[in-house]
Every structure is written in C-alpha cells, then in structure tokens.
Design an enzyme around this catalytic site. Structure first.
Site, PDB file in Angstrom:
ATOM      1  N   GLU A 118       1.128  -6.529  27.281  1.00  0.00           N
ATOM      2  CA  GLU A 118       1.605  -5.168  27.031  1.00  0.00           C
ATOM      3  C   GLU A 118       0.919  -4.149  27.936  1.00  0.00           C
ATOM      4  O   GLU A 118      -0.162  -4.404  28.458  1.00  0.00           O
ATOM      5  CB  GLU A 118       1.288  -4.779  25.580  1.00  0.00           C
ATOM      6  CG  GLU A 118       2.422  -5.014  24.606  1.00  0.00           C
ATOM      7  CD  GLU A 118       3.518  -3.963  24.684  1.00  0.00           C
ATOM      8  OE1 GLU A 118       3.394  -2.997  25.473  1.00  0.00           O
ATOM      9  OE2 GLU A 118       4.508  -4.108  23.950  1.00  0.00           O
ATOM     10  N   ASP A 119       1.556  -2.984  28.070  1.00  0.00           N
ATOM     11  CA  ASP A 119       0.901  -1.892  28.809  1.00  0.00           C
ATOM     12  C   ASP A 119       0.823  -0.623  27.963  1.00  0.00           C
ATOM     13  O   ASP A 119       0.349   0.398  28.432  1.00  0.00           O
ATOM     14  CB  ASP A 119       1.681  -1.572  30.103  1.00  0.00           C
ATOM     15  CG  ASP A 119       2.936  -0.774  29.832  1.00  0.00           C
ATOM     16  OD1 ASP A 119       3.673  -1.141  28.884  1.00  0.00           O
ATOM     17  OD2 ASP A 119       3.190   0.206  30.538  1.00  0.00           O
ATOM     18  N   SER A 135      10.693  -6.525  24.015  1.00  0.00           N
ATOM     19  CA  SER A 135      10.789  -5.141  24.492  1.00  0.00           C
ATOM     20  C   SER A 135      11.601  -4.302  23.520  1.00  0.00           C
ATOM     21  O   SER A 135      12.582  -4.769  22.949  1.00  0.00           O
ATOM     22  CB  SER A 135      11.465  -5.115  25.870  1.00  0.00           C
ATOM     23  OG  SER A 135      11.815  -3.797  26.227  1.00  0.00           O
ATOM     24  N   ALA A 136      11.199  -3.039  23.372  1.00  0.00           N
ATOM     25  CA  ALA A 136      11.956  -2.102  22.522  1.00  0.00           C
ATOM     26  C   ALA A 136      13.273  -1.720  23.193  1.00  0.00           C
ATOM     27  O   ALA A 136      14.158  -1.158  22.562  1.00  0.00           O
ATOM     28  CB  ALA A 136      11.119  -0.857  22.248  1.00  0.00           C
ATOM     29  N   LYS A 146       7.296  -1.238  17.356  1.00  0.00           N
ATOM     30  CA  LYS A 146       5.856  -1.247  17.632  1.00  0.00           C
ATOM     31  C   LYS A 146       5.257   0.089  17.171  1.00  0.00           C
ATOM     32  O   LYS A 146       5.919   1.109  17.285  1.00  0.00           O
ATOM     33  CB  LYS A 146       5.621  -1.428  19.142  1.00  0.00           C
ATOM     34  CG  LYS A 146       6.222  -2.709  19.715  1.00  0.00           C
ATOM     35  CD  LYS A 146       6.191  -2.708  21.240  1.00  0.00           C
ATOM     36  CE  LYS A 146       6.965  -3.878  21.819  1.00  0.00           C
ATOM     37  NZ  LYS A 146       7.006  -3.880  23.282  1.00  0.00           N
ATOM     38  N   THR A 203      10.540   0.673  34.799  1.00  0.00           N
ATOM     39  CA  THR A 203      11.709   1.548  34.730  1.00  0.00           C
ATOM     40  C   THR A 203      11.341   2.873  34.068  1.00  0.00           C
ATOM     41  O   THR A 203      12.205   3.659  33.698  1.00  0.00           O
ATOM     42  CB  THR A 203      12.873   0.887  33.949  1.00  0.00           C
ATOM     43  OG1 THR A 203      12.463   0.696  32.598  1.00  0.00           O
ATOM     44  CG2 THR A 203      13.276  -0.437  34.555  1.00  0.00           C
ATOM     45  N   LYS A 245       6.376   6.233  25.624  1.00  0.00           N
ATOM     46  CA  LYS A 245       6.291   4.850  26.109  1.00  0.00           C
ATOM     47  C   LYS A 245       6.104   3.869  24.953  1.00  0.00           C
ATOM     48  O   LYS A 245       5.273   4.068  24.084  1.00  0.00           O
ATOM     49  CB  LYS A 245       5.152   4.705  27.116  1.00  0.00           C
ATOM     50  CG  LYS A 245       5.469   5.421  28.425  1.00  0.00           C
ATOM     51  CD  LYS A 245       4.422   5.162  29.489  1.00  0.00           C
ATOM     52  CE  LYS A 245       4.827   5.808  30.806  1.00  0.00           C
ATOM     53  NZ  LYS A 245       3.807   5.632  31.833  1.00  0.00           N
ATOM     54  N   GLY A 246       6.923   2.810  24.972  1.00  0.00           N
ATOM     55  CA  GLY A 246       6.754   1.733  23.995  1.00  0.00           C
ATOM     56  C   GLY A 246       7.421   1.969  22.653  1.00  0.00           C
ATOM     57  O   GLY A 246       7.326   1.132  21.761  1.00  0.00           O
ATOM     58  N   ILE A 247       8.100   3.120  22.483  1.00  0.00           N
ATOM     59  CA  ILE A 247       8.756   3.375  21.197  1.00  0.00           C
ATOM     60  C   ILE A 247      10.280   3.396  21.380  1.00  0.00           C
ATOM     61  O   ILE A 247      10.777   3.461  22.502  1.00  0.00           O
ATOM     62  CB  ILE A 247       8.258   4.672  20.531  1.00  0.00           C
ATOM     63  CG1 ILE A 247       8.579   5.905  21.387  1.00  0.00           C
ATOM     64  CG2 ILE A 247       6.764   4.587  20.243  1.00  0.00           C
ATOM     65  CD1 ILE A 247       8.273   7.221  20.704  1.00  0.00           C
ATOM     66  N   ASP A 287       6.091  -7.756  27.126  1.00  0.00           N
ATOM     67  CA  ASP A 287       6.781  -6.482  27.104  1.00  0.00           C
ATOM     68  C   ASP A 287       7.481  -6.383  28.464  1.00  0.00           C
ATOM     69  O   ASP A 287       7.164  -7.137  29.391  1.00  0.00           O
ATOM     70  CB  ASP A 287       5.759  -5.354  26.930  1.00  0.00           C
ATOM     71  CG  ASP A 287       6.400  -3.978  26.984  1.00  0.00           C
ATOM     72  OD1 ASP A 287       7.489  -3.810  26.417  1.00  0.00           O
ATOM     73  OD2 ASP A 287       5.816  -3.082  27.622  1.00  0.00           O
ATOM     74  N   LEU A 288       8.410  -5.456  28.597  1.00  0.00           N
ATOM     75  CA  LEU A 288       9.166  -5.336  29.856  1.00  0.00           C
ATOM     76  C   LEU A 288       8.624  -4.222  30.753  1.00  0.00           C
ATOM     77  O   LEU A 288       8.109  -4.473  31.832  1.00  0.00           O
ATOM     78  CB  LEU A 288      10.643  -5.103  29.539  1.00  0.00           C
ATOM     79  CG  LEU A 288      11.581  -4.922  30.729  1.00  0.00           C
ATOM     80  CD1 LEU A 288      11.659  -6.186  31.571  1.00  0.00           C
ATOM     81  CD2 LEU A 288      12.981  -4.535  30.254  1.00  0.00           C
ATOM     82  N   ASP A 289       8.737  -3.008  30.256  1.00  0.00           N
ATOM     83  CA  ASP A 289       8.353  -1.843  31.058  1.00  0.00           C
ATOM     84  C   ASP A 289       6.853  -1.755  31.274  1.00  0.00           C
ATOM     85  O   ASP A 289       6.089  -1.730  30.311  1.00  0.00           O
ATOM     86  CB  ASP A 289       8.820  -0.559  30.360  1.00  0.00           C
ATOM     87  CG  ASP A 289       9.989   0.064  31.094  1.00  0.00           C
ATOM     88  OD1 ASP A 289      10.116  -0.195  32.298  1.00  0.00           O
ATOM     89  OD2 ASP A 289      10.762   0.798  30.464  1.00  0.00           O
ATOM     90  N   ARG A 342      14.392   4.414  21.150  1.00  0.00           N
ATOM     91  CA  ARG A 342      15.175   5.541  21.659  1.00  0.00           C
ATOM     92  C   ARG A 342      15.233   6.691  20.654  1.00  0.00           C
ATOM     93  O   ARG A 342      15.026   7.857  20.988  1.00  0.00           O
ATOM     94  CB  ARG A 342      16.581   5.048  21.991  1.00  0.00           C
ATOM     95  CG  ARG A 342      17.360   5.961  22.921  1.00  0.00           C
ATOM     96  CD  ARG A 342      18.727   5.369  23.201  1.00  0.00           C
ATOM     97  NE  ARG A 342      18.636   4.015  23.743  1.00  0.00           N
ATOM     98  CZ  ARG A 342      19.581   3.108  23.645  1.00  0.00           C
ATOM     99  NH1 ARG A 342      20.699   3.389  23.014  1.00  0.00           N
ATOM    100  NH2 ARG A 342      19.431   1.911  24.178  1.00  0.00           N
TER     101      ARG A 342
END
Length: 219
Positions: free
Chosen positions: A170-171, A115-116, A146, A16, A44-46, A8-10, A48
C-alpha cells in the site's frame, strides 16, 4: 510461508493520482469549490462517494445536494477520469513493479488486486498486467472501505490463502491500517512518517524487490 501478494493499485502499481486530482478539481470548480493538491491528499485510498463528501464539506456545501444528485456528481467525475485514463500504457507501470510482478509469478505466488477503484480492471488491461493476477476484489462487494480490513481479507480468500500467508502492499495510511487489521504483513510505499504503521517501508517502488519482501515477512 508467504504464498500471496495483495496489491493496492494507485501509488503502488501505477500512478493515476494526477488524473483523479484533475477530475475532482474540475468537478469542484463547477460546484464553486476550490481545492488544491494539499487537500487532495485526504482523498487518497478512499471511495468515490467518501471523496465527494469530503469535498462538499471542504466547501461548506455538504447539505446542498440530495443523495441522487451526489451520485450524479460522482458519476460526472468518473466519466472525466475514465476519459483521461485511456492514455495509460505499460510505460505507466511504476519503477520496479514489472520485475516484481514477473518474479512473483515465476515463484508461483498468488496475486490479487485490492483497490478502492472500480476502474481497476480497465487500468490493469491498459497496463497489460491482467494476466499476471489471479483475481481482483470488486470494491462494490465490500460493506466497508479502507481502513476496514475487509478488502484484504477478501483478497486472501480469492487466492485460497490464509491472511498470514499474504503480504499487502500500500501507499496510503488507510490502506496500511487495513492490511494490519487483516493480520497480514504490511509493506508501505512512501515517507517513513506517512507509512510509520507498516511492517516494512520503502520510499520508492523501485526499492521493492521480491526476495527482500519475502525475507522481511518471514522474520
């Protein structure tokens, strides 16, 4: 035998989240909706559009906008966010991540981004890590976000690997569920409460070391 890492990115590679929060808060304010950091945790994680729907519901305005207007609102938020991420540099890599990526590359492991965020490639470019990755899953290509496992399954396919040969990092709780649903070994970054479904938990990215991850995943 683990042959690939899917990130995952964030919250894992960089953070960010603050830029997202400020852009959403700014948009919400224009719509007459107050949102705080506690509510922001739900975003977070979903995707836009899912985030926008939650904000509108939070402000009891879910029926006030047409689909076209909602797309326009989400675009406004993204433009503000894209402007703010122009300040990102390699210094914004989270602690321990640069070493982890370099160690994985040296060991010949495949690496993909799951990443989403549609801004993933741009952020990776600013972090100067795009050359370390073998692929980026395009969130626009997904039929479900996700916690659906599709993004991690596609990440494995991109690397030419079976899901059992990959580790997902993931976070977010929804992300960990997606990794588990894909049938991968899951690494959760965060508190034990939030990450309790992960196969292996570290509280901070600085505790992510390749040897330990591979050792845990091979048990």
């Amino acid at each position: 035998m683990i042959k690939g890492l899917i990130f995952d990115l964030d919250g894992v590679i960089t953070d960010t989240a603050e830029y997202h929060y400020l852009a959403w808060k700014s948009l919400a304010k224009k719509m007459g909706i107050e949102m705080d950091r506690e509510f922001n945790e739900q975003l977070k994680g979903i995707s836009r559009m899912e985030s926008l729907d939650l904000i509108l519901k939070h402000g009891n305005k879910e029926n006030d906008y047409s689909e076209e207007e909602k797309i326009e609102l989400a675009t406004q938020k993204n433009e503000e966010y894209k402007e703010s991420i122009k300040q990102i540099t390699p210094n914004d890599l989270l602690p321990g991540i640069e070493q982890l990526l370099k160690d994985a590359k040296e060991k010949g492991l495949g690496m993909a981004l799951a990443s989403a965020s549609k801004n993933g490639p741009e952020i990776m470019k600013r972090l100067e890590i795009e050359d370390l990755f073998d692929g980026v899953v395009d969130p626009a290509s997904l039929s479900a976000g996700k916690p659906d496992p599709e993004i991690f399954v596609k990440g494995a396919e991109m690397l030419g690997l079976d899901v059992s040969e990959c580790v997902g990092l993931e976070d977010a709780e929804a992300g960990v569920e997606a990794i588990n649903g894909a049938g991968m070994f899951s690494v959760g970054v965060g508190s034990k409460d939030a990450m309790h479904k992960a196969d292996f938990i570290v509280e901070d990215t600085k505790d992510l070391t390749l040897d330990v991850i591979l050792e845990r995943a091979s048990k």
